[in-house]
Design a protein around this motif. Sequence first.
Motif, PDB file in Angstrom:
ATOM      1  N   TYR A  41     -19.696 -32.219 -18.645  1.00  0.00           N
ATOM      2  CA  TYR A  41     -19.026 -31.692 -17.459  1.00  0.00           C
ATOM      3  C   TYR A  41     -17.504 -31.770 -17.560  1.00  0.00           C
ATOM      4  O   TYR A  41     -16.801 -31.267 -16.690  1.00  0.00           O
ATOM      5  CB  TYR A  41     -19.470 -32.457 -16.211  1.00  0.00           C
ATOM      6  CG  TYR A  41     -20.881 -32.144 -15.770  1.00  0.00           C
ATOM      7  CD1 TYR A  41     -21.161 -30.990 -15.040  1.00  0.00           C
ATOM      8  CD2 TYR A  41     -21.928 -32.988 -16.100  1.00  0.00           C
ATOM      9  CE1 TYR A  41     -22.452 -30.696 -14.639  1.00  0.00           C
ATOM     10  CE2 TYR A  41     -23.233 -32.707 -15.712  1.00  0.00           C
ATOM     11  CZ  TYR A  41     -23.492 -31.547 -14.977  1.00  0.00           C
ATOM     12  OH  TYR A  41     -24.775 -31.256 -14.598  1.00  0.00           O
TER      13      TYR A  41
ATOM     14  N   SER B   7     -16.232 -24.244 -14.217  1.00  0.00           N
ATOM     15  CA  SER B   7     -15.980 -25.565 -13.638  1.00  0.00           C
ATOM     16  C   SER B   7     -15.876 -26.630 -14.711  1.00  0.00           C
ATOM     17  O   SER B   7     -15.126 -27.612 -14.558  1.00  0.00           O
ATOM     18  CB  SER B   7     -17.109 -25.940 -12.672  1.00  0.00           C
ATOM     19  OG  SER B   7     -17.176 -25.045 -11.580  1.00  0.00           O
TER      20      SER B   7
ATOM     21  N   ASN C 182     -19.559 -29.764 -11.354  1.00  0.00           N
ATOM     22  CA  ASN C 182     -20.310 -28.518 -11.192  1.00  0.00           C
ATOM     23  C   ASN C 182     -20.813 -28.036 -12.553  1.00  0.00           C
ATOM     24  O   ASN C 182     -20.167 -28.244 -13.576  1.00  0.00           O
ATOM     25  CB  ASN C 182     -19.451 -27.443 -10.537  1.00  0.00           C
ATOM     26  CG  ASN C 182     -19.075 -27.814  -9.115  1.00  0.00           C
ATOM     27  OD1 ASN C 182     -19.874 -28.383  -8.374  1.00  0.00           O
ATOM     28  ND2 ASN C 182     -17.834 -27.512  -8.731  1.00  0.00           N
TER      29      ASN C 182
END
Length: 208
Positions: free
Chosen positions: A35, A109, A104
């Motif tokens: 992420y 993102s 996200n």
Amino acid sequence: MTTQVRLFKDFMWWMLFVGFLGYCGKASAQVLPEYSAFPKTSIGVQLGTQGIGVQGTSAFGKVFNARIGFNTVPDITVQYNGRDLGLNRTSVYGIVDWQPLYGNANWLSRKWYLSAGISYYFNNTVYREGAGTTPNYYIYMSKLRPYIGTGLGNMRLSHSIGLRTDFGFFIPTSSATSTYDDKAQKVSSGLRGLLPGMNAAVTLYYRF
């Protein structure tokens, strides 16, 4: 030579600072690599409108990244409208990145970040060959410049090699000056005043 030695020393101090931030970041909450827009630490080669240089990075916290770097455009001369045009630019900078959409799952993102920082130009000069009654002249541009920008990071090309892109501006803090007449207006007025500080760059880096 003295300037180069001083520049190298300053750069090494910045590298130590980034390493310290990286050490602090390891003690923070767990970061999920899939992420994050930032590798834990990296060193790479940057190529862009500010020249060619090297850049070191260290992520800290979950959503922040510290970068320090060095860029240079060697004292080069090209032909423009049949006359010599030269650029001499060397700078160091420190930048902090923020990933606002961390956590996200979508691709943007996981890659997009915003940046702010500051740079100092040891040289930031344009040379122009004269014509007719106009003599040769130099334009000296602002040396201390804050930075704002955005980019995409942590695009993996292999297990250890990654790619980062940046776009932003090193904003002048003073007007350009010239050794002849009002030629400095060509690089300090309106939109043209931002163009010398434009930073569009690609960095190829090795992640640790």
